[in-house]
Design an enzyme around this catalytic site. Sequence first.
Site, PDB file in Angstrom:
ATOM      1  N   CYS A   1       2.987   8.649   1.632  1.00  0.00           N
ATOM      2  CA  CYS A   1       3.397   7.679   2.643  1.00  0.00           C
ATOM      3  C   CYS A   1       3.677   6.371   1.901  1.00  0.00           C
ATOM      4  O   CYS A   1       2.792   5.835   1.238  1.00  0.00           O
ATOM      5  CB  CYS A   1       2.269   7.525   3.653  1.00  0.00           C
ATOM      6  SG  CYS A   1       2.570   6.265   4.877  1.00  0.00           S
TER       7      CYS A   1
ATOM      8  N   SER B 151      10.305   6.647   9.471  1.00  0.00           N
ATOM      9  CA  SER B 151       9.704   6.293  10.749  1.00  0.00           C
ATOM     10  C   SER B 151      10.131   4.874  11.104  1.00  0.00           C
ATOM     11  O   SER B 151      10.016   3.961  10.296  1.00  0.00           O
ATOM     12  CB  SER B 151       8.176   6.373  10.620  1.00  0.00           C
ATOM     13  OG  SER B 151       7.557   5.956  11.808  1.00  0.00           O
TER      14      SER B 151
ATOM     15  N   CYS C 166       3.860  -5.333  15.683  1.00  0.00           N
ATOM     16  CA  CYS C 166       3.260  -4.511  16.738  1.00  0.00           C
ATOM     17  C   CYS C 166       1.772  -4.870  16.813  1.00  0.00           C
ATOM     18  O   CYS C 166       1.121  -5.031  15.772  1.00  0.00           O
ATOM     19  CB  CYS C 166       3.434  -3.035  16.408  1.00  0.00           C
ATOM     20  SG  CYS C 166       5.162  -2.560  16.225  1.00  0.00           S
TER      21      CYS C 166
ATOM     22  N   SER D  43       8.785   5.331  16.676  1.00  0.00           N
ATOM     23  CA  SER D  43       7.491   4.883  17.204  1.00  0.00           C
ATOM     24  C   SER D  43       7.687   4.344  18.614  1.00  0.00           C
ATOM     25  O   SER D  43       7.988   3.168  18.795  1.00  0.00           O
ATOM     26  CB  SER D  43       6.911   3.796  16.294  1.00  0.00           C
ATOM     27  OG  SER D  43       6.666   4.335  15.018  1.00  0.00           O
ATOM     28  N   LEU D  44       7.503   5.193  19.590  1.00  0.00           N
ATOM     29  CA  LEU D  44       7.788   4.800  20.974  1.00  0.00           C
ATOM     30  C   LEU D  44       6.566   4.150  21.640  1.00  0.00           C
ATOM     31  O   LEU D  44       6.636   3.049  22.144  1.00  0.00           O
ATOM     32  CB  LEU D  44       8.276   6.024  21.763  1.00  0.00           C
ATOM     33  CG  LEU D  44       8.954   5.721  23.090  1.00  0.00           C
ATOM     34  CD1 LEU D  44      10.233   4.915  22.899  1.00  0.00           C
ATOM     35  CD2 LEU D  44       9.239   7.010  23.858  1.00  0.00           C
ATOM     36  N   HIS D  45       5.474   4.877  21.654  1.00  0.00           N
ATOM     37  CA  HIS D  45       4.169   4.354  22.085  1.00  0.00           C
ATOM     38  C   HIS D  45       4.012   3.997  23.559  1.00  0.00           C
ATOM     39  O   HIS D  45       2.918   3.650  24.004  1.00  0.00           O
ATOM     40  CB  HIS D  45       3.735   3.126  21.262  1.00  0.00           C
ATOM     41  CG  HIS D  45       3.770   3.352  19.785  1.00  0.00           C
ATOM     42  ND1 HIS D  45       3.422   4.543  19.192  1.00  0.00           N
ATOM     43  CD2 HIS D  45       4.105   2.527  18.759  1.00  0.00           C
ATOM     44  CE1 HIS D  45       3.543   4.433  17.888  1.00  0.00           C
ATOM     45  NE2 HIS D  45       3.960   3.238  17.590  1.00  0.00           N
TER      46      HIS D  45
ATOM     47  N   GLU E 259       0.818  -1.213   0.000  1.00  0.00           N
ATOM     48  CA  GLU E 259       0.000   0.000   0.000  1.00  0.00           C
ATOM     49  C   GLU E 259       0.847   1.256   0.000  1.00  0.00           C
ATOM     50  O   GLU E 259       1.961   1.259   0.505  1.00  0.00           O
ATOM     51  CB  GLU E 259      -0.824   0.050   1.297  1.00  0.00           C
ATOM     52  CG  GLU E 259      -1.968  -0.901   1.331  1.00  0.00           C
ATOM     53  CD  GLU E 259      -2.722  -0.793   2.655  1.00  0.00           C
ATOM     54  OE1 GLU E 259      -2.699   0.269   3.295  1.00  0.00           O
ATOM     55  OE2 GLU E 259      -3.324  -1.806   3.031  1.00  0.00           O
TER      56      GLU E 259
ATOM     57  N   CYS F 285      -3.092   1.989   8.260  1.00  0.00           N
ATOM     58  CA  CYS F 285      -2.213   1.399   7.271  1.00  0.00           C
ATOM     59  C   CYS F 285      -2.271  -0.123   7.340  1.00  0.00           C
ATOM     60  O   CYS F 285      -2.314  -0.714   8.402  1.00  0.00           O
ATOM     61  CB  CYS F 285      -0.798   1.864   7.549  1.00  0.00           C
ATOM     62  SG  CYS F 285       0.372   1.056   6.531  1.00  0.00           S
TER      63      CYS F 285
ATOM     64  N   CYS G  80       5.582  -7.133   7.582  1.00  0.00           N
ATOM     65  CA  CYS G  80       6.521  -6.558   8.554  1.00  0.00           C
ATOM     66  C   CYS G  80       6.816  -7.582   9.629  1.00  0.00           C
ATOM     67  O   CYS G  80       5.935  -8.325  10.066  1.00  0.00           O
ATOM     68  CB  CYS G  80       5.906  -5.315   9.190  1.00  0.00           C
ATOM     69  SG  CYS G  80       7.048  -4.409  10.260  1.00  0.00           S
TER      70      CYS G  80
ATOM     71  N   ASN H  82      -5.938   3.853  15.886  1.00  0.00           N
ATOM     72  CA  ASN H  82      -6.910   3.439  14.892  1.00  0.00           C
ATOM     73  C   ASN H  82      -7.196   1.980  15.164  1.00  0.00           C
ATOM     74  O   ASN H  82      -6.341   1.131  14.898  1.00  0.00           O
ATOM     75  CB  ASN H  82      -6.227   3.512  13.519  1.00  0.00           C
ATOM     76  CG  ASN H  82      -6.977   4.382  12.575  1.00  0.00           C
ATOM     77  OD1 ASN H  82      -8.197   4.324  12.507  1.00  0.00           O
ATOM     78  ND2 ASN H  82      -6.231   5.179  11.846  1.00  0.00           N
TER      79      ASN H  82
ATOM     80  N   CYS I 265      -1.005  -2.880  14.885  1.00  0.00           N
ATOM     81  CA  CYS I 265      -0.751  -2.538  13.482  1.00  0.00           C
ATOM     82  C   CYS I 265      -1.265  -3.637  12.542  1.00  0.00           C
ATOM     83  O   CYS I 265      -0.941  -4.813  12.718  1.00  0.00           O
ATOM     84  CB  CYS I 265       0.742  -2.338  13.278  1.00  0.00           C
ATOM     85  SG  CYS I 265       1.193  -2.032  11.564  1.00  0.00           S
TER      86      CYS I 265
ATOM     87  N   GLY J 220       5.901  -2.016   6.648  1.00  0.00           N
ATOM     88  CA  GLY J 220       7.277  -2.481   6.816  1.00  0.00           C
ATOM     89  C   GLY J 220       8.101  -1.630   7.759  1.00  0.00           C
ATOM     90  O   GLY J 220       7.687  -0.547   8.169  1.00  0.00           O
ATOM     91  N   GLU J 221       9.262  -2.151   8.115  1.00  0.00           N
ATOM     92  CA  GLU J 221      10.187  -1.443   8.994  1.00  0.00           C
ATOM     93  C   GLU J 221      11.396  -1.005   8.148  1.00  0.00           C
ATOM     94  O   GLU J 221      12.241  -1.828   7.788  1.00  0.00           O
ATOM     95  CB  GLU J 221      10.613  -2.376  10.148  1.00  0.00           C
ATOM     96  CG  GLU J 221      11.750  -1.856  11.003  1.00  0.00           C
ATOM     97  CD  GLU J 221      11.608  -0.381  11.413  1.00  0.00           C
ATOM     98  OE1 GLU J 221      10.535   0.022  11.877  1.00  0.00           O
ATOM     99  OE2 GLU J 221      12.586   0.360  11.247  1.00  0.00           O
TER     100      GLU J 221
END
Length: 354
Positions: A105, A191, A116, A214-216, A92, A336, A112, A290, A119, A159-160
């Site tokens: 984006c 990111s 997470c 991306s800490l979260h 995507e 995403c 990935c 989300n 995600c 992906g990372e």
Amino acid sequence: MKKDIFDFEYEELVNEFSKLGLEKYRVDQVLDWIFQKKVFDFNEMSNLSKENRTVLSERFSISLPSLIDMQISNVDKTTKFLWRLEDGNTIESVLLFHSDRVTACISSQVGCAAKCVFCATGQSGFVRNLRAGEIVSQVVAMEFHRRVNIGNIVYMGMGEPLLNYDQVLKSVKILHSEKTKNMSMRRISISTVGIPEKIIKLADDLPEIKLAISLHAPNNYKRDMIVPMNKKYSVEEIIYAAKEYQKKTKNRVTFEYILIREFNDFADDAEKLAEILKGMGAYVNLIPVNPVESESNLKMERPHYWVVERFKKILDEHNIENEIRKEKGTDIDAACGQLRRRNVESQKGKKMEG
Ligand code: SAH
């Protein structure tokens, strides 16, 4: 096998062309056709001789991903693309429209490995890395399909990016070249889930781009529960790498923080976050989650509005600059990975039926 023209940096292409007896200015002409005029067939490149067109089309492909699905938001024009790659895999990309610019984006991997729990991409597992050309061509294909000039690029799709380091690095260099997209480094963001050694390497390789982490969660106990990769790279190691990165590049790092109701949205979490980021001059993006379906036991709901405001206020009081990210494309599959996931699921369904 033909070579994908999007896989080459300018100097490499000059070298490839010279092997075919083609001068440097031919490279400029071809890249102008592709990146500016959006012509993807050598035979339509009218300033090349017939022989040159034949030689080039025998050696190179100009392969854009093929469009499977495009959703355009009625609210803010946000556009989601689902692409099929040559090997049948799907990825995507998204276009976001701001008042003064369009942001793309883009994806760096098929699936990935970070998995997470919040995600959608991670839920379907890791398939493979994208080649630089497959990263670059997402940008070109989006400009082509929506007739826009992309002004910002964020590696925030599937992906990372730092686990596909070399190809991501190469794609940034290609997009930056004045012969292709001519994208300023300052307008490119990467990111990452937080791979400390790669963050430090990035400071040397691409000191001018923007970095988002991306800490979260403000501590390992909570981060372990939503970002499995945290068991390998702890919050402390990530913060240390971010500080090193800032020292080297003088760039401020952005931290992304997804807010999940009654999980990481408490006043205590905000206080702890302020404490670990103290003195860094970092920027925090607060993102109400989300909700996506997940195998995790964690209930994934958005906090109440006032809870998000309270979180923000605590960061403000500690002089940690931050913003609550405004949601875009609320009427289309927003998070995403959702578009691909639906597509993969429905393919599975079809296979089972057949
Ligand atoms: N792997 C990279 C880039 C892809 S994810 C990274 O981890 O940063 C890009 C951003 O989208 C990350 O900040 C990620 O945490 C966020 N994201 C993923 N799923 C989300 C969801 N369900 N709601 C809100 N943000 C999400």
